[in-house]
Design an enzyme around this catalytic site. Structure first.
Site, PDB file in Angstrom:
ATOM      1  N   SER A 139       0.853  -1.189   0.000  1.00 42.32           N
ATOM      2  CA  SER A 139       0.000   0.000   0.000  1.00 42.32           C
ATOM      3  C   SER A 139       0.887   1.236   0.000  1.00 42.32           C
ATOM      4  CB  SER A 139      -0.897   0.014   1.239  1.00 42.32           C
ATOM      5  OG  SER A 139      -1.571   1.252   1.376  1.00 42.32           O
ATOM      6  N   TYR A 152      -1.552  -0.183  10.461  1.00 42.30           N
ATOM      7  CA  TYR A 152      -1.808  -0.623   9.084  1.00 42.30           C
ATOM      8  C   TYR A 152      -0.634  -0.232   8.188  1.00 42.30           C
ATOM      9  CZ  TYR A 152      -3.612  -0.903   4.372  1.00 42.30           C
ATOM     10  OH  TYR A 152      -3.751  -1.199   3.036  1.00 42.30           O
TER      11      TYR A 152
END
Length: 254
Positions: A139, A152
């Site tokens: 990501s 995250y």
């Protein structure tokens, strides 16, 4: 040799889109997910196009992963590709207000689950050799911090570094490794992150023309079909509407 692909987290989002894209291209599929009804429905649908072997399991369960992979039918024994897609974000609150249980789930899924599937499937990818490839879903959060990304983002930074390091260990095997790093994408991923809050989900994407799961599937199809001597080390992509935020400055003392 038949091209066989193993996809984790295939019951929604990127994983489901990848299953459809590669089935259309004639690849045999091993698809995994926790939701049996969804997984079986997808397997039944795609079986009209190719050979599909569904595995109902949670990538966090190492022993279940070991049993499932050890029990793969012979026709799925050698893999040309692995898409480590299973992953999630939970919550977007600042770290002091986060639930430690959410942090555990993110670490166990995004890091340990990816490690389990990678290590257990490496012998099957190496058996294919030249032209085989692993695509790990990273990501932009692993490269660029933003408020609420904390654990995250840290798990995705791990994915990036693990992917790059894994390439070193696979030199000479012909197996390629890519860290794919999407930005703003519209999928069930965000609905999970916001605890099912549809209003927050809608606000996240309103007017942004975000990346769609089919865009990611097409990108991964391109990556895994590059000439065997080409490795895409990492690939970051964002919608045109998204860019990097400026540095935050606290002016409360002025």
């Amino acid at each position: 040799m038949t091209s066989t692909l193993f996809i984790t987290g295939a019951t929604s989002g990127f994983g489901e889109a990848c299953a459809r894209r590669f089935a259309e291209a004639g690849w045999s599929l091993v698809i995994t997910g926790r939701r049996e009804a969804r997984l079986q429905a997808l397997a039944d649908e795609l079986s009209a196009l190719t050979d599909v072997h569904p595995l109902v399991l949670d990538v966090r369960d190492r022993h279940a992963m070991e049993r499932a992979i050890d029990g793969l039918p012979e026709k799925f024994a050698t893999l040309r590709g692995l898409i480590n897609n299973a992953g999630l974000a939970l919550g977007a609150d600042p770290a002091p207000r986060c639930d430690l249980n959410d942090w555990d789930v993110m670490v166990d899924t995004n890091i340990k689950g990816l490690l389990y599937s990678t290590r257990l499937l490496l012998p099957r990818l190496i058996a294919h050799g030249r032209g085989a490839g692993i695509v790990n879903l990273g990501s932009v959060a692993g490269n660029w911090p933003y408020p609420g990304s904390h654990v995250y983002g840290a798990t995705k930074a791990f994915v990036r570094q693990f992917s790059l390091s894994l390439r070193n260990d696979l030199v000479g095997t012909g197996v390629r490794v890519t860290d794919l790093e999407p930005g703003l994408c519209e999928s069930e991923f965000s609905l999970v992150r916001f605890g099912g809050d549809q209003a927050k989900y809608d606000a996240t994407y309103s007017g942004a023309e975000p990346i769609q799961p089919e865009d990611i599937a097409e990108t991964i199809h391109w990556i895994l079909n590059q000439p065997a001597h080409i490795n895409i080390n990492s690939l970051e992509l964002m919608p045109v509407s998204q860019t990097w935020a400026g540095f935050a400055i606290d002016r409360s003392r002025s």
